[in-house]
Design a protein around this motif. Structure first.
Motif, PDB file in Angstrom:
ATOM      1  N   LYS A 371       0.805  -1.141  -0.194  1.00 58.60           N
ATOM      2  CA  LYS A 371      -0.061   0.015  -0.150  1.00 58.60           C
ATOM      3  C   LYS A 371       0.946   1.249   0.234  1.00 58.60           C
ATOM      4  O   LYS A 371       0.203   2.530  -0.133  1.00 58.60           O
ATOM      5  CB  LYS A 371      -0.905  -0.009   1.343  1.00 58.60           C
ATOM      6  CG  LYS A 371      -1.830  -1.033   1.415  1.00 58.60           C
ATOM      7  CD  LYS A 371      -2.854  -1.364   0.336  1.00 58.60           C
ATOM      8  CE  LYS A 371      -3.753  -2.423   0.458  1.00 58.60           C
ATOM      9  NZ  LYS A 371      -4.624  -2.324  -0.619  1.00 58.60           N
ATOM     10  N   PHE A 410      -8.365  11.716  -2.393  1.00 59.61           N
ATOM     11  CA  PHE A 410      -8.428  10.302  -1.906  1.00 59.61           C
ATOM     12  C   PHE A 410      -9.325   9.439  -2.732  1.00 59.61           C
ATOM     13  O   PHE A 410      -8.801   8.279  -2.767  1.00 59.61           O
ATOM     14  CB  PHE A 410      -9.132  10.403  -0.437  1.00 59.61           C
ATOM     15  CG  PHE A 410      -8.136  10.571   0.851  1.00 59.61           C
ATOM     16  CD1 PHE A 410      -7.600   9.415   1.476  1.00 59.61           C
ATOM     17  CD2 PHE A 410      -7.547  11.827   0.906  1.00 59.61           C
ATOM     18  CE1 PHE A 410      -6.642   9.567   2.404  1.00 59.61           C
ATOM     19  CE2 PHE A 410      -6.777  11.958   1.968  1.00 59.61           C
ATOM     20  CZ  PHE A 410      -6.225  10.945   2.709  1.00 59.61           C
ATOM     21  N   THR A 415     -10.151   5.579  -2.295  1.00 56.66           N
ATOM     22  CA  THR A 415     -10.640   5.420  -0.814  1.00 56.66           C
ATOM     23  C   THR A 415     -11.725   6.553  -0.697  1.00 56.66           C
ATOM     24  O   THR A 415     -11.542   7.874  -0.888  1.00 56.66           O
ATOM     25  CB  THR A 415      -9.441   6.090   0.158  1.00 56.66           C
ATOM     26  OG1 THR A 415      -8.514   4.952  -0.013  1.00 56.66           O
ATOM     27  CG2 THR A 415     -10.072   5.888   1.466  1.00 56.66           C
ATOM     28  N   TYR A 490      -7.047   7.230   7.239  1.00 61.55           N
ATOM     29  CA  TYR A 490      -8.138   6.560   6.582  1.00 61.55           C
ATOM     30  C   TYR A 490      -7.255   5.306   5.867  1.00 61.55           C
ATOM     31  O   TYR A 490      -6.366   5.737   5.110  1.00 61.55           O
ATOM     32  CB  TYR A 490      -8.694   7.484   5.557  1.00 61.55           C
ATOM     33  CG  TYR A 490      -9.367   8.600   6.040  1.00 61.55           C
ATOM     34  CD1 TYR A 490     -10.612   8.508   6.788  1.00 61.55           C
ATOM     35  CD2 TYR A 490      -8.739   9.782   6.239  1.00 61.55           C
ATOM     36  CE1 TYR A 490     -11.146   9.732   7.395  1.00 61.55           C
ATOM     37  CE2 TYR A 490      -9.168  11.021   6.923  1.00 61.55           C
ATOM     38  CZ  TYR A 490     -10.576  10.745   7.396  1.00 61.55           C
ATOM     39  OH  TYR A 490     -11.022  12.046   8.033  1.00 61.55           O
ATOM     40  N   HIS A 491      -7.341   4.090   6.114  1.00 58.11           N
ATOM     41  CA  HIS A 491      -6.739   2.838   5.746  1.00 58.11           C
ATOM     42  C   HIS A 491      -7.194   2.749   4.199  1.00 58.11           C
ATOM     43  O   HIS A 491      -8.369   2.721   3.808  1.00 58.11           O
ATOM     44  CB  HIS A 491      -6.943   1.703   6.523  1.00 58.11           C
ATOM     45  CG  HIS A 491      -6.433   2.029   8.040  1.00 58.11           C
ATOM     46  ND1 HIS A 491      -5.131   1.984   8.477  1.00 58.11           N
ATOM     47  CD2 HIS A 491      -7.148   2.300   9.299  1.00 58.11           C
ATOM     48  CE1 HIS A 491      -5.100   1.956   9.541  1.00 58.11           C
ATOM     49  NE2 HIS A 491      -6.242   2.181  10.154  1.00 58.11           N
ATOM     50  N   PHE A 492      -6.089   2.758   3.460  1.00 60.61           N
ATOM     51  CA  PHE A 492      -6.449   2.441   1.912  1.00 60.61           C
ATOM     52  C   PHE A 492      -5.201   1.773   1.419  1.00 60.61           C
ATOM     53  O   PHE A 492      -4.271   1.369   2.094  1.00 60.61           O
ATOM     54  CB  PHE A 492      -6.453   3.713   1.487  1.00 60.61           C
ATOM     55  CG  PHE A 492      -5.512   4.850   1.529  1.00 60.61           C
ATOM     56  CD1 PHE A 492      -4.434   4.643   0.523  1.00 60.61           C
ATOM     57  CD2 PHE A 492      -5.275   5.713   2.430  1.00 60.61           C
ATOM     58  CE1 PHE A 492      -3.502   5.790   0.662  1.00 60.61           C
ATOM     59  CE2 PHE A 492      -4.222   6.468   2.841  1.00 60.61           C
ATOM     60  CZ  PHE A 492      -3.318   6.344   1.892  1.00 60.61           C
TER      61      PHE A 492
END
Length: 492
Positions: A371, A410, A415, A490-492
Motif C-alpha cells: 500500500k 482520496f 478511498t 483513513y486506511h487505503f
C-alpha cells in the motif's frame, strides 16, 4: 476569494447584486451563475476603475466594489503604442533580495500609505519586508513579508482608493519583458518569473525542457506544482546555483545553456567510485548523478519504494522514496539523503539480513509495502492540483472547497471519504502525530472542524483556501498552529 466563469454559488449571486447596484449587471434577477454576461460586467467595471481587466472577481476587484472606489478618468490619446502588461502571476512576487522598478513601485505605495518610512531604493530589504508584513497584518493576510498576487491586489486597490485618479499598476511598473536573443531558440524561454502556483505556456516549456534534461519525469501540465518545484531545485543543485525552486533570470540562462552529460555514469559533481556489482557505496543526495544513483534506484524499485526505472539522476522522486525507507527504520535520520547508515541498511535489507527486524515493526505507523506507493501517489496527486482556484462546493479541477479537495484526492486513490469536514473528522482513525498522507483539521469558525488539509511532511500540508485556492502552508505558523485540532487516518 476568486470567482471565475463557470462557477455557480451564493458568492456569485452577491457579486451580481453589487454589480447591478452599480449599473453593470442588467438582468432583472441575479442568477448565481458566473456566465458570459457576468464576466463582461466584471470586465466593464474593471476597465472603468483602472483595475486589471481579466473578467475575474478577485481580491482587488472585490475591494474596489465594496469600498466605493471611484472611476478613473480615461487616459489622454497617445501615439505611443500601448504595451500589454504581463499576467500578474508571471512576475508579481517580490521578496527579500528582489531589486528593480517593481520594488520601487511597491515601496512608493507602502510609503504613501504610511507603512514604509525609508528611502525608495528599489532593493527589497528588511525594512521593505517589515512594511509589507505590517500591511498584511492590517488587511488580515498571512504576514509573511512577501509581496505576492493577493498582497499586490489589495495594495493597489487601497492605494487607489486613498489617493484617487489612475494609478500605475504593478505590471506597468516593470519594463516589458522581452525574449532574450541568446537563449536557445528551441526552448523559447522568456524571462518571466516562474514559481509555485503559476500556470501557462511558460510552465509547459519549462517542464518540457526539464523532462528533456532528465530532471522532470511527469506529464507536462502547464501547472507549477510541487513536482516542478523539486525538479527545478534538482536542476539548480546540478548547475551550482541557489536552489530556491524559483525560475528567475539566472535559472532561465542556465536552462538555455545547459548540456546534459552524454554519459550518465559521469557525475557533474565528484565522481562516485563503485564498490561491487550490487552494493551502493558513497553518500548520494538530490543533484547526484551516476551509476551509484542507478544502483540505488534499482534497489528501491526491488524493495517496492519506487516505481520508475533507474535514471541515474537523484531527483525528488528518489528523495521521497529514501525518506519513506528511513521512516520505516527508526535508527535512521529522515532527511532524504542516502548516507552511509541509510545505504548500509538498504544493502542489508536487500541481502535479507534484517527481514525479522522489518517484520516486528509497530503496525499502522507506515502502510504495508503493497500500500505504501499509494501514499506517494496520494501526495503526488495533491500537488498536481496546486493553483486550482477555490469554489464553494467544488469537487474537481475547475474549483475546490476544503472538503472537496481532500475528498477528490482520496477518491482518485480508491478511498471514499465523507463529503463534509465534520464527517471526515468523525470517521477517521484518531492520530496523535500526523505522518505523510494523514488528514489534518483546523477550527476556524467556532467550535468544531471547519478546515481540512492533507499532511505532506516537513510540518507542511496542502489545502484549498478561500483566498488562495489549492496551496501549501506551514503547520507551525502562528495562524495554523493556534487553530490545529487534530489528525485522522483513513486506511487505503
Amino acid at each position: 476569494m476568486l470567482l471565475t466563469k463557470g462557477l455557480e454559488s451564493d458568492d456569485v449571486r452577491e457579486l451580481q447584486d453589487i454589480l447591478k447596484e452599480k449599473g453593470y449587471f442588467t438582468y432583472d434577477e441575479s442568477t448565481g451563475h458566473y456566465d458570459q454576461d457576468t464576466e463582461e460586467a466584471v470586465k466593464a467595471y474593471q476597465r472603468d476603475h483602472g483595475l486589471r481587466i481579466d473578467g475575474m472577481a478577485g481580491p482587488e476587484t472585490f475591494y474596489a466594489l465594496l469600498n466605493g472606489v471611484q472611476p478613473v478618468d480615461p487616459p489622454l490619446p497617445s501615439s505611443k503604442p500601448k504595451v500589454q502588461p504581463q499576467a500578474a502571476s508571471s512576475f508579481s512576487v517580490l521578496e527579500p533580495g528582489s531589486e528593480g522598478k517593481m520594488v520601487k513601485s511597491l515601496q512608493q505605495k507602502l510609503k504613501d500609505l504610511g507603512y514604509y518610512k525609508r528611502k525608495i531604493s528599489g532593493t527589497f530589504g528588511r525594512s521593505t519586508s517589515e512594511a509589507v508584513r505590517s500591511f498584511q497584518k492590517k488587511q488580515n493576510l498571512t504576514p509573511d513579508g512577501v509581496a505576492g498576487p493577493e498582497t499586490f491586489a489589495l495594495l493597489r486597490a487601497i492605494h487607489q482608493a486613498d489617493h484617487g485618479g489612475e494609478v500605475e499598476s504593478d505590471s506597468a511598473a516593470a519594463e516589458p519583458i522581452e525574449e532574450e536573443t541568446h537563449y536557445t531558440p528551441v526552448h523559447n524561454f522568456h524571462t518571466e518569473l516562474l514559481q509555485l502556483g503559476v500556470k501557462g505556456n511558460g510552465v509547459s516549456r519549462l517542464q518540457n525542457t526539464l523532462k528533456e534534461y532528465g530532471f522532470y519525469t511527469y506529464a507536462v501540465t502547464g501547472i507549477y506544482g510541487e513536482r516542478t518545484e523539486k525538479a527545478v531545485k534538482d536542476f539548480q543543485h546540478a548547475v551550482d546555483i541557489e536552489a530556491d525552486g524559483i525560475v528567475g533570470e539566472e535559472t532561465h540562462e542556465k536552462l538555455a545553456a545547459y548540456e546534459p552529460p552524454k554519459d550518465t555514469g559521469e557525475s557533474q559533481a565528484e565522481e562516485i567510485p563503485e564498490t561491487d556489482e550490487n552494493e551502493i557505496g558513497k553518500e548520494l543526495k538530490v543533484g547526484s548523478h551516476g551509476e551509484d544513483v542507478s544502483k540505488l534506484q534499482k534497489a528501491l524499485q526491488t524493495l517496492e519504494y519506487i516505481k520508475m526505472e533507474p535514471t541515474g539522476i537523484y531527483s525528488s522522486v528518489t528523495e521521497k522514496a529514501i525518506k519513506l525507507f528511513q521512516r520505516e527504520h527508526e535508527e535512521l535520520v529522515v532527511d532524504g539523503v542516502a548516507g552511509e547508515k541509510t545505504l548500509s541498511k538498504i544493502n542489508k535489507v536487500l541481502k535479507g539480513e534484517s527481514e525479522e527486524e522489518v517484520q516486528i515493526k509497530e503496525p499502522n505507523v507506515i502502510p504495508p509495502p503493497s500500500k505504501r506507493l499509494k501514499v506517494v501517489d496520494l501526495i503526488a496527486k495533491a500537488s498536481d492540483y496546486l493553483g486550482v482556484p477555490y469554489a464553494r462546493g467544488g469537487k474537481d479541477s475547475n474549483g475546490f472547497d476544503g472538503a472537496g479537495f481532500v475528498q477528490c484526492v482520496f477518491n482518485e486513490q480508491g478511498t471514499e471519504l465523507p463529503e463534509t469536514i465534520e464527517g471526515m473528522w468523525e470517521e477517521g482513525e484518531v492520530i496523535e502525530n500526523p505522518t505523510v498522507g494523514d488528514v489534518i483539521f483546523f477550527e476556524l469558525d467556532g467550535p468544531g472542524p471547519s478546515q481540512v488539509g492533507i499532511y505532506i511532511g516537513g510540518r507542511q500540508f496542502t489545502y484549498a483556501g478561500s483566498s488562495t485556492g489549492v496551496t501549501i502552508a506551514d503547520l507551525d505558523s502562528i495562524y495554523w498552529s493556534e487553530r490545529y485540532i487534530g489528525a485522522r487516518r483513513y486506511h487505503f
